[in-house]
Design a protein around this motif. Sequence first.
Motif, mmCIF file in Angstrom:
data_model
loop_
_atom_site.group_PDB
_atom_site.id
_atom_site.type_symbol
_atom_site.label_atom_id
_atom_site.label_comp_id
_atom_site.label_asym_id
_atom_site.label_seq_id
_atom_site.Cartn_x
_atom_site.Cartn_y
_atom_site.Cartn_z
ATOM 1 N N LYS A 2 0.822 -1.222 0.000
ATOM 2 C CA LYS A 2 0.000 0.000 0.000
ATOM 3 C C LYS A 2 0.851 1.265 0.000
ATOM 4 O O LYS A 2 1.951 1.284 0.540
ATOM 5 C CB LYS A 2 -0.864 0.006 1.253
ATOM 6 N N PHE A 4 0.745 5.731 0.604
ATOM 7 C CA PHE A 4 0.016 6.845 1.197
ATOM 8 C C PHE A 4 0.757 8.124 0.822
ATOM 9 O O PHE A 4 1.953 8.232 1.040
ATOM 10 C CB PHE A 4 -0.063 6.680 2.723
ATOM 11 N N CYS A 31 -3.892 2.118 -2.911
ATOM 12 C CA CYS A 31 -4.022 3.284 -2.050
ATOM 13 C C CYS A 31 -4.350 2.853 -0.613
ATOM 14 O O CYS A 31 -5.340 2.168 -0.376
ATOM 15 C CB CYS A 31 -5.131 4.171 -2.603
ATOM 16 N N GLY A 32 -3.519 3.233 0.359
ATOM 17 C CA GLY A 32 -3.779 2.894 1.764
ATOM 18 C C GLY A 32 -4.650 3.951 2.426
ATOM 19 O O GLY A 32 -4.794 5.058 1.906
ATOM 20 N N GLN A 33 -5.236 3.597 3.573
ATOM 21 C CA GLN A 33 -6.119 4.529 4.274
ATOM 22 C C GLN A 33 -5.367 5.419 5.260
ATOM 23 O O GLN A 33 -5.860 6.455 5.677
ATOM 24 C CB GLN A 33 -7.213 3.764 5.040
ATOM 25 N N SER A 34 -4.173 4.980 5.682
ATOM 26 C CA SER A 34 -3.429 5.769 6.669
ATOM 27 C C SER A 34 -1.935 5.540 6.482
ATOM 28 O O SER A 34 -1.520 4.593 5.818
ATOM 29 C CB SER A 34 -3.826 5.342 8.080
#
Length: 374
Positions: A2, A4, A31-34
């Motif tokens: 992932k 960011f 795409c990572g969330q954090s």
Amino acid sequence: MKYFVVTYGCQMNVHESEKIAGILEKMGYECGQSREEADIIVFNTCAIREGAEDRVLGNVGALKKQKKRNKNLIIVVCGCMTQKEITAKKLMSTFPFVDIVIGTFNISSLPDLINNVKNGRKLELWEEGGIDETLPYKRTSGENAWVNIMQGCNNFCTYCIVPYVRGREKSRSEEAILREIEEIVREGKYKKITLLGQNVNSYGKDLMPQVSFAKLLKDIAAIQGDFEVGFMTSHPKDLTDELIDVIASEPKIERNIHLPAQSGDNRILKLMNRRYTREHYLDIIRKIRNKIPKVRITSDFIVGFPTETEEEFLRTLELVREVRYDSIFAFMYSPREGTVASKMEGQISDEVKHDRVNRLLKLEKQIQKEDNKS
Ligand code: SAH
Ligand code: SF4
Ligand code: F3S
């Protein structure tokens, strides 16, 4: 795997982060969330004011622990701040855990650089490279699609770092821009297209044959489909009557003009190398308001430019009172190393800058309140 991306600075950088995301996805990253769950973190930085740089340094520093926990984490710092060789070097020595430091010109090298890091090499690179038209974008701004029409800036306003970190003005060909917009319109996901450039009014002056920004806008508006087109930023010195006429006559063009004045005083404008006077600026505003009913006009101001006196600052307040902007951004002058203004005598104290910025913002609020009431 992932990724960011953390973005600082202007819309140009937001759009460039979309390119970085596009490149990473093409390499197989998701795409990572954090930050915490990312295998690669990219800081796309801004150098416009000291505050912007401080925020980047704080946030990069905070990654030290995460890198300790995850040795395979790749940290990239790129953008305007690291385009400056001194800053890039300083960042590398202060934060040795950062893997890749590149500037604004080398984004297309990212895949090679990442692969090199995976093979155990650390990298820094900021010399001027070309712009790759074929790089993919991952559009992330909802119904708005950004379209870059030019790179760089030739104006050298004496306070500004942008010409040093983005290079000279280079317009994209009209054909490439129209093709990109036709594609965006065909996709059908975007209602708004925003054209980006540091000084869109000088678009096409470097092309052979020359193309005016007004002509570009007209040709864009002629593209079939349901969309609105906006643009930023306009420099007052090159805003033409032809452009005002095109905006007035094409319903697809947004009635929204960001026209930074920076100061209301002619001596300060000259020291800033803005190349227009207060009178010329007001003249343009008058023309715009005459020809384009219901137009929204916004501006940027810098207070506390070296040697700015109280009287000169009052001229800025007067200008704001006279134009009655729909909104403004007010900045305290921040000396940028390498610029002409940073070496000027008569730097203004932080205390005075704070006081002036507060008074300017207070005036803006008051005007907005009155306008809302009416
Ligand atoms: N190309 C655009 C502006 C880009 S920077 C233009 O010419 O209008 C955005 C804004 O940041 C500028 O309009 C200016 O108001 C502000 N700015 C730029 N350099 C600055 C500095 N050194 N200190 C404080 N504000 C600055
Ligand atoms: Fe900076 Fe002036 Fe260029 Fe805008 S026009 S980017 S303020 S040098
Ligand atoms: Fe900042 Fe670079 Fe934009 S310095 S304002 S990100 S062009």
